[in-house]
Design a protein around this motif. Structure first.
Motif, mmCIF file in Angstrom:
data_model
loop_
_atom_site.group_PDB
_atom_site.id
_atom_site.type_symbol
_atom_site.label_atom_id
_atom_site.label_comp_id
_atom_site.label_asym_id
_atom_site.label_seq_id
_atom_site.Cartn_x
_atom_site.Cartn_y
_atom_site.Cartn_z
ATOM 1 N N THR A 1 0.843 -1.198 0.000
ATOM 2 C CA THR A 1 0.000 0.000 0.000
ATOM 3 C C THR A 1 0.874 1.241 0.000
ATOM 4 N N ALA A 2 0.633 2.098 -0.975
ATOM 5 C CA ALA A 2 1.317 3.389 -1.022
ATOM 6 C C ALA A 2 0.317 4.475 -0.625
ATOM 7 N N SER A 3 0.651 5.260 0.410
ATOM 8 C CA SER A 3 -0.224 6.325 0.903
ATOM 9 C C SER A 3 0.441 7.677 0.630
ATOM 10 N N GLY A 4 -0.154 8.456 -0.272
ATOM 11 C CA GLY A 4 0.422 9.740 -0.642
ATOM 12 C C GLY A 4 -0.396 10.916 -0.155
ATOM 13 N N VAL A 5 -0.314 12.024 -0.878
ATOM 14 C CA VAL A 5 -1.024 13.256 -0.515
ATOM 15 C C VAL A 5 -1.876 13.679 -1.707
ATOM 16 N N GLU A 6 -3.167 13.814 -1.485
ATOM 17 C CA GLU A 6 -4.098 14.179 -2.541
ATOM 18 C C GLU A 6 -4.040 15.679 -2.835
ATOM 19 N N ALA A 7 -4.137 16.016 -4.135
ATOM 20 C CA ALA A 7 -4.164 17.429 -4.524
ATOM 21 C C ALA A 7 -4.749 17.537 -5.926
ATOM 22 N N HIS A 8 -5.137 18.753 -6.311
ATOM 23 C CA HIS A 8 -5.662 18.994 -7.655
ATOM 24 C C HIS A 8 -4.506 18.927 -8.649
ATOM 25 N N ALA A 9 -4.668 18.109 -9.685
ATOM 26 C CA ALA A 9 -3.579 17.890 -10.629
ATOM 27 C C ALA A 9 -3.290 19.114 -11.487
ATOM 28 N N GLY A 10 -4.278 20.038 -11.641
ATOM 29 C CA GLY A 10 -4.059 21.213 -12.465
ATOM 30 C C GLY A 10 -3.746 22.459 -11.673
ATOM 31 N N LEU A 11 -4.461 22.669 -10.554
ATOM 32 C CA LEU A 11 -4.315 23.893 -9.785
ATOM 33 C C LEU A 11 -3.141 23.874 -8.820
ATOM 34 N N ALA A 12 -2.878 22.694 -8.203
ATOM 35 C CA ALA A 12 -1.815 22.651 -7.188
ATOM 36 C C ALA A 12 -1.094 21.306 -7.195
ATOM 37 N N PRO A 13 -0.531 20.928 -8.334
ATOM 38 C CA PRO A 13 0.133 19.626 -8.385
ATOM 39 C C PRO A 13 1.305 19.514 -7.426
ATOM 40 N N GLN A 14 1.943 20.665 -7.129
ATOM 41 C CA GLN A 14 3.099 20.637 -6.231
ATOM 42 C C GLN A 14 2.717 20.255 -4.806
ATOM 43 N N ASP A 15 1.444 20.422 -4.473
ATOM 44 C CA ASP A 15 0.992 20.074 -3.124
ATOM 45 C C ASP A 15 0.756 18.573 -2.956
ATOM 46 N N GLY A 16 0.704 17.869 -4.054
ATOM 47 C CA GLY A 16 0.403 16.442 -3.980
ATOM 48 C C GLY A 16 1.646 15.574 -3.972
#
Length: 387
Positions: free
Chosen positions: A199-214
């Motif tokens: 299981t890989a657990s990452g950080v969800e974010a908007h792929a267009g508006l804030a990809p750097q946050d994900g």
């Protein structure tokens, strides 16, 4: 040949078409490991086939598999001392609906093939096992008590059926596994295996508006499975295959979660320990993603133990009496009865090829030979097995 052996071999040839019909009947009922409704229908079909060919068993039990296929045990009283288990699974790797699009069988340089989902692994072995007991009875061969163990979860680890199989194996004198042969050879050594859930657990974010946050769980998991593949060492008998991957919630969302199921085969305890350590040491490029590994070791490696060696000798003797040799090989599958130190032979079933691959097939001309071999061995196992 002895008179009894000749009778078994001849009778198996006479009824070969009936055995093949039963094989195709079983194949016609799809039994994906993940489809409980179809598994139940396949279980009932197998039960009815055994009753049709052998009559009502003295004892029968359906062991609830929960979210997996049930395990069916049928016990038929023998005419002589001894108690043998015939073990096989009725589930297959093929999703429901595969049969409709299955390619027609082809000949092999003029030799007939029969093909279908699960025909090689391992519905042919199931039918041959039922017919082996039927032929031995019809030909007047003394037979031990036989318990059939038919499980519906082998392809996904035998987690619900394993306790049933081990309980039966501990009560009988020997176990014959009706898995497909290796081109006619029995399997006396098999790898241990496990299914690791990652299981890989990452950080969800908007792929267009804030990809750097994900922090993409999918990218991290992809890095992990590539690194895991490099841990394999075929020269040492270790193979690693990522067979299932899931993840993400939408195309425009950085994935917060992704999972993979990895099949691992090892030939030794040392390799098992090496794989455990090296998988845990894998690092992914984004430290914000956490990787969790469920080390799902399932079956230990199987070797030809001292309890099984006399059983192999006896099977080879029966084969010689029936006019053919019986080689033995080591393969990549797995078996846990041998780990109990009990007598077991695997690969007593079909002759063909292509397990888990589109176009798996059997050679129908081998059906009577394989059936007569098991029938003859049952006759010999009506006597004590001396280690």
């Amino acid at each position: 040949m002895t008179p009894a052996t000749a009778t078994l071999a001849g009778r198996a040839q006479e009824v070969s078409s009936e055995i093949v019909t039963d094989i195709l009947t079983l194949v016609g009922q799809e039994t994906s490991s993940y489809d409980l409704a179809h598994l139940a229908a396949g279980r009932d079909l197998l039960h009815d086939l055994a009753v049709h060919r052998l009559g009502r068993p003295g004892e029968e039990h359906r062991h609830d598999g929960g979210e997996r296929g049930d395990t069916l045990t049928l016990t038929y009283a023998g005419t002589s001392p001894g108690h043998i288990a015939l073990v096989g699974h009725y589930d297959t790797v093929w999703p429901t609906g595969t049969l409709a699009g299955w390619a027609p069988p082809k000949t092999d340089e003029g030799r007939e093939k029969l093909s279908g989902p699960g025909i090689f692994d391992m519905k042919t072995g199931l039918a041959q096992g039922i017919w082996a007991l039927k032929l031995a009875r019809e030909c007047g061969v003394p037979v031990p008590t036989v318990t059939f163990v038919f499980n519906g979860d082998e392809e996904i680890g035998s987690r619900s059926s394993r306790p049933v199989i081990e309980e039966v194996a501990n009560k009988v004198d020997a176990t014959l596994v009706l898995e497909p042969s290796e081109r006619g050879a029995v399997k006396t050594a098999r790898k241990g295996n496990g299914t690791f859930h990652v299981t890989a657990s990452g950080v969800e974010a908007h792929a267009g508006l804030a990809p750097q946050d994900g922090a993409s769980a999918i990218i991290a998991l992809s890095e992990f499975v590539v690194a895991a593949a490099a841990v394999a060492s075929p020269d040492r008998g270790t193979t690693i295959n990522t067979g299932l991957i899931t993840g993400g919630s939408a195309t425009n969302v950085i994935a917060a979660l992704a999972t993979a199921d990895i099949d691992i085969r090892v030939s030794s305890k040392a390799e098992r320990e090496r794989v455990d350590a090296e998988l845990e040491a894998i690092k992914v490029s984004d430290p914000r993603v956490h990787i969790d590994i469920d080390h799902g070791w399932n079956r230990p490696p199987m070797t030809l133990n001292t309890a099984s060696a006399p059983l192999l000798d006896l099977a080879r003797e029966v084969a010689r009496e029936q006019g053919h040799d019986l080689p033995a090989v080591a393969v990549g599958g797995a078996n846990f009865v041998a780990a109990l130190g009990l007598p077991v032979l695997c690969g007593m079933g079909a002759v063909g090829d292509g397990a888990h691959a589109q176009g798996e097939f059997i050679y129908p001309d081998t059906v009577p030979t394989q059936t007569a071999l098991v029938a003859g061995l049952l006759g010999r196992l009506a006597e004590p097995l001396h280690c």
